[in-house]
Design a protein around this motif. Structure first.
Motif, PDB file in Angstrom:
ATOM      1  N   GLN A   1       0.826  -1.207   0.000  1.00 37.60           N
ATOM      2  CA  GLN A   1       0.000   0.000   0.000  1.00 37.60           C
ATOM      3  C   GLN A   1       0.859   1.256   0.000  1.00 37.60           C
ATOM      4  O   GLN A   1       0.577   2.207  -0.737  1.00 37.60           O
ATOM      5  CB  GLN A   1      -0.920   0.008   1.224  1.00 37.60           C
ATOM      6  CG  GLN A   1      -2.083  -0.949   1.145  1.00 37.60           C
ATOM      7  CD  GLN A   1      -3.019  -0.777   2.326  1.00 37.60           C
ATOM      8  OE1 GLN A   1      -2.637  -0.250   3.378  1.00 37.60           O
ATOM      9  NE2 GLN A   1      -4.242  -1.203   2.164  1.00 37.60           N
TER      10      GLN A   1
ATOM     11  N   ILE B   1       2.354   1.795  -3.434  1.00 34.49           N
ATOM     12  CA  ILE B   1       1.366   2.315  -4.381  1.00 34.49           C
ATOM     13  C   ILE B   1       1.121   3.801  -4.131  1.00 34.49           C
ATOM     14  O   ILE B   1       1.111   4.616  -5.059  1.00 34.49           O
ATOM     15  CB  ILE B   1       0.044   1.525  -4.266  1.00 34.49           C
ATOM     16  CG1 ILE B   1       0.240   0.072  -4.721  1.00 34.49           C
ATOM     17  CG2 ILE B   1      -1.056   2.191  -5.094  1.00 34.49           C
ATOM     18  CD1 ILE B   1      -0.929  -0.833  -4.375  1.00 34.49           C
TER      19      ILE B   1
ATOM     20  N   SER C   1      -7.957  -0.064 -11.348  1.00 28.45           N
ATOM     21  CA  SER C   1      -7.414  -0.150  -9.986  1.00 28.45           C
ATOM     22  C   SER C   1      -7.319  -1.586  -9.506  1.00 28.45           C
ATOM     23  O   SER C   1      -6.538  -1.892  -8.610  1.00 28.45           O
ATOM     24  CB  SER C   1      -8.270   0.668  -9.007  1.00 28.45           C
ATOM     25  OG  SER C   1      -9.581   0.142  -8.908  1.00 28.45           O
TER      26      SER C   1
ATOM     27  N   HIS D   1      -4.017  -3.453  -8.780  1.00 26.98           N
ATOM     28  CA  HIS D   1      -3.233  -3.150  -7.585  1.00 26.98           C
ATOM     29  C   HIS D   1      -3.696  -3.943  -6.354  1.00 26.98           C
ATOM     30  O   HIS D   1      -3.057  -3.865  -5.308  1.00 26.98           O
ATOM     31  CB  HIS D   1      -3.322  -1.662  -7.253  1.00 26.98           C
ATOM     32  CG  HIS D   1      -2.465  -0.793  -8.117  1.00 26.98           C
ATOM     33  ND1 HIS D   1      -1.095  -0.888  -8.155  1.00 26.98           N
ATOM     34  CD2 HIS D   1      -2.789   0.203  -8.988  1.00 26.98           C
ATOM     35  CE1 HIS D   1      -0.609   0.007  -8.999  1.00 26.98           C
ATOM     36  NE2 HIS D   1      -1.610   0.685  -9.519  1.00 26.98           N
TER      37      HIS D   1
ATOM     38  N   CYS E   1       5.275  -5.939 -12.493  1.00 29.09           N
ATOM     39  CA  CYS E   1       4.852  -5.794 -11.100  1.00 29.09           C
ATOM     40  C   CYS E   1       5.864  -4.987 -10.297  1.00 29.09           C
ATOM     41  O   CYS E   1       5.503  -4.125  -9.488  1.00 29.09           O
ATOM     42  CB  CYS E   1       4.677  -7.170 -10.451  1.00 29.09           C
ATOM     43  SG  CYS E   1       3.216  -8.062 -10.985  1.00 29.09           S
TER      44      CYS E   1
ATOM     45  N   TYR F   1       5.406  -1.225 -11.215  1.00 29.68           N
ATOM     46  CA  TYR F   1       4.145  -0.529 -10.972  1.00 29.68           C
ATOM     47  C   TYR F   1       3.474  -0.908  -9.653  1.00 29.68           C
ATOM     48  O   TYR F   1       2.301  -0.601  -9.461  1.00 29.68           O
ATOM     49  CB  TYR F   1       3.185  -0.780 -12.142  1.00 29.68           C
ATOM     50  CG  TYR F   1       3.666  -0.188 -13.439  1.00 29.68           C
ATOM     51  CD1 TYR F   1       3.939   1.168 -13.554  1.00 29.68           C
ATOM     52  CD2 TYR F   1       3.862  -0.996 -14.562  1.00 29.68           C
ATOM     53  CE1 TYR F   1       4.383   1.711 -14.739  1.00 29.68           C
ATOM     54  CE2 TYR F   1       4.309  -0.461 -15.763  1.00 29.68           C
ATOM     55  CZ  TYR F   1       4.566   0.898 -15.845  1.00 29.68           C
ATOM     56  OH  TYR F   1       5.011   1.432 -17.030  1.00 29.68           O
ATOM     57  N   TYR F   2       4.172  -1.588  -8.775  1.00 27.75           N
ATOM     58  CA  TYR F   2       3.627  -1.959  -7.472  1.00 27.75           C
ATOM     59  C   TYR F   2       2.339  -2.767  -7.622  1.00 27.75           C
ATOM     60  O   TYR F   2       1.289  -2.406  -7.110  1.00 27.75           O
ATOM     61  CB  TYR F   2       3.418  -0.707  -6.608  1.00 27.75           C
ATOM     62  CG  TYR F   2       4.731  -0.067  -6.250  1.00 27.75           C
ATOM     63  CD1 TYR F   2       5.432  -0.458  -5.110  1.00 27.75           C
ATOM     64  CD2 TYR F   2       5.314   0.893  -7.088  1.00 27.75           C
ATOM     65  CE1 TYR F   2       6.666   0.098  -4.799  1.00 27.75           C
ATOM     66  CE2 TYR F   2       6.547   1.448  -6.787  1.00 27.75           C
ATOM     67  CZ  TYR F   2       7.218   1.040  -5.645  1.00 27.75           C
ATOM     68  OH  TYR F   2       8.442   1.576  -5.345  1.00 27.75           O
ATOM     69  N   LEU F   3       2.470  -3.860  -8.331  1.00 29.49           N
ATOM     70  CA  LEU F   3       1.344  -4.757  -8.556  1.00 29.49           C
ATOM     71  C   LEU F   3       1.584  -6.088  -7.854  1.00 29.49           C
ATOM     72  O   LEU F   3       2.692  -6.607  -7.874  1.00 29.49           O
ATOM     73  CB  LEU F   3       1.150  -5.025 -10.054  1.00 29.49           C
ATOM     74  CG  LEU F   3       1.024  -3.814 -10.975  1.00 29.49           C
ATOM     75  CD1 LEU F   3       0.878  -4.270 -12.418  1.00 29.49           C
ATOM     76  CD2 LEU F   3      -0.167  -2.953 -10.577  1.00 29.49           C
TER      77      LEU F   3
END
Length: 352
Positions: free
Chosen positions: A68, A71, A207, A210, A260, A263-265
């Motif tokens: 979190q 992101i 969204s 994420h 990932c 992009y913080y996936l």
């Protein structure tokens, strides 16, 4: 301490997870969960099950908090650059697959994406049937919220993990005379701060990718939807697995891992997996479509805009996370071209 996710044993749940090391932002000690054929989701589960067949899920911990925070920081850092170059809408555009587009066409294409999503979900054009209350889950700087509020005369609330986005979204709403209709707040999409059955339209524009727990994500969308309300999910997915496949191929997992990381996936899933989750919520009129060909010009256009003098100077001033994301853009194009990444729209309705 554990919390209980009430997942009946008749639902298509098994315990396999092949994306254990997909992202450094996910823990390596995740217990594994599989929802339907090919659905890989990082469910933290104990090894025990209740007598009722419920899977016991551990409370969300520090690893989710790290994700979190990543992101939030990513969007805190990059939103101003995106707005400066592309405007209010932080999502793909919808294009004629055979058209040649210029940079000036892209903002119009982003509006088309909103309109085409509403059309696909069969949101009525009849004024008496317009949604009166909307939640924008993963709202960015509020472009969709403001557009939908103006279109339908509705009250809209947007949530995002980014305090910078919330401040900017509320400022723009005030500037545009919409402060009485639209508001934004920092909130977790997996634990939405709203009562049950509040919104006529539940909107999630890019969204879902994420969300580390897709089951919880879909459950929250269904929970806050009012009876008869529409849910629209537009999200990046991986391809559906074949009937004989248990996981993606190694090269596909490697490519997604790189995306990932940038992009913080968390782990990806397929559109088919979303459909199974929506069915498990007893939702109606469930349907999906692959819109990959309609968004094909988007990432090349983003790269072209980044390569302008304005784009390059903005990137250099931004920060490490934004620069890392920019270098990952060609990976998204590769994923689309190799039919690994799918741009999916999934819609449904909550029973009245």
């Amino acid at each position: 301490m554990t919390t209980v996710a009430r997942i009946p044993t008749i639902s298509p749940i098994s315990c396999i997870h092949t994306f254990r090391t997909q992202s450094p932002h996910l823990p390596t000690s995740i217990a594994t969960g599989r929802v339907g054929s090919g659905f890989w989701t990082p469910i933290r589960a104990s090894t025990a099950s209740s007598e009722r067949g419920e899977v016991l899920l551990a409370a969300r911990g520090e690893d989710d908090k790290q994700l979190q925070n990543g992101i939030a920081e990513f969007y805190d850092e990059s939103s101003a650059i995106w707005e400066d170059i592309w405007g209010d809408h932080m999502h793909h555009g919808f294009y004629d697959p055979d058209s040649t587009v210029s940079v000036s066409d892209h903002r119009a294409a982003q509006i088309r994406m909103i309109e085409e999503s509403l059309r696909f979900a069969s949101v009525s054009e009849e004024r008496t049937k317009w949604p009166k209350s909307i939640v924008d889950v993963g709202c960015g700087i509020g472009g969709s919220s403001r557009y939908l509020a103006k279109k339908f005369g509705a009250n809209s609330v947007g949530i995002t993990l980014s305090p910078v986005q919330v401040q900017r979204a509320n400022d723009l709403a005030a500037t545009q005379g919409l402060a009485d209709k639209v508001s934004f707040q920092v909130a977790d999409a997996l634990e939405q701060p709203f009562p049950d059955e509040q919104f006529d339209l539940v909107w999630s524009m890019e969204s879902g990718e994420h969300m580390p727990d897709k089951t919880k994500f879909v459950g929250e969308l269904a929970r806050v939807a009012a009876p008869g309300g529409t849910i629209i999910i537009v999200t990046w997915c991986h391809r559906d697995l074949g009937p004989d496949e248990q996981s993606l191929q190694p090269w596909e997992q490697d490519l997604l891992k790189k995306i990932c990381d940038a992009y913080y996936l968390p782990a990806w899933c397929s559109a088919a997996d979303y459909l199974k989750l929506l069915k498990s919520q007893s939702l109606q009129d469930i349907k999906s479509e692959d819109w990959s060909r309609f968004v094909a010009p988007f990432w090349p256009a983003v790269i072209r805009s980044a390569m302008t003098w304005k784009g390059l100077t903005s990137l250099l001033r931004s920060g490490q996370k934004t620069i890392k994301g920019a270098f990952a853009m060609p990976l998204m194009i590769e994923g689309y071209k190799k039919d690994l990444i799918k741009f999916a729209i999934i819609t449904c309705r909550k029973p009245e």
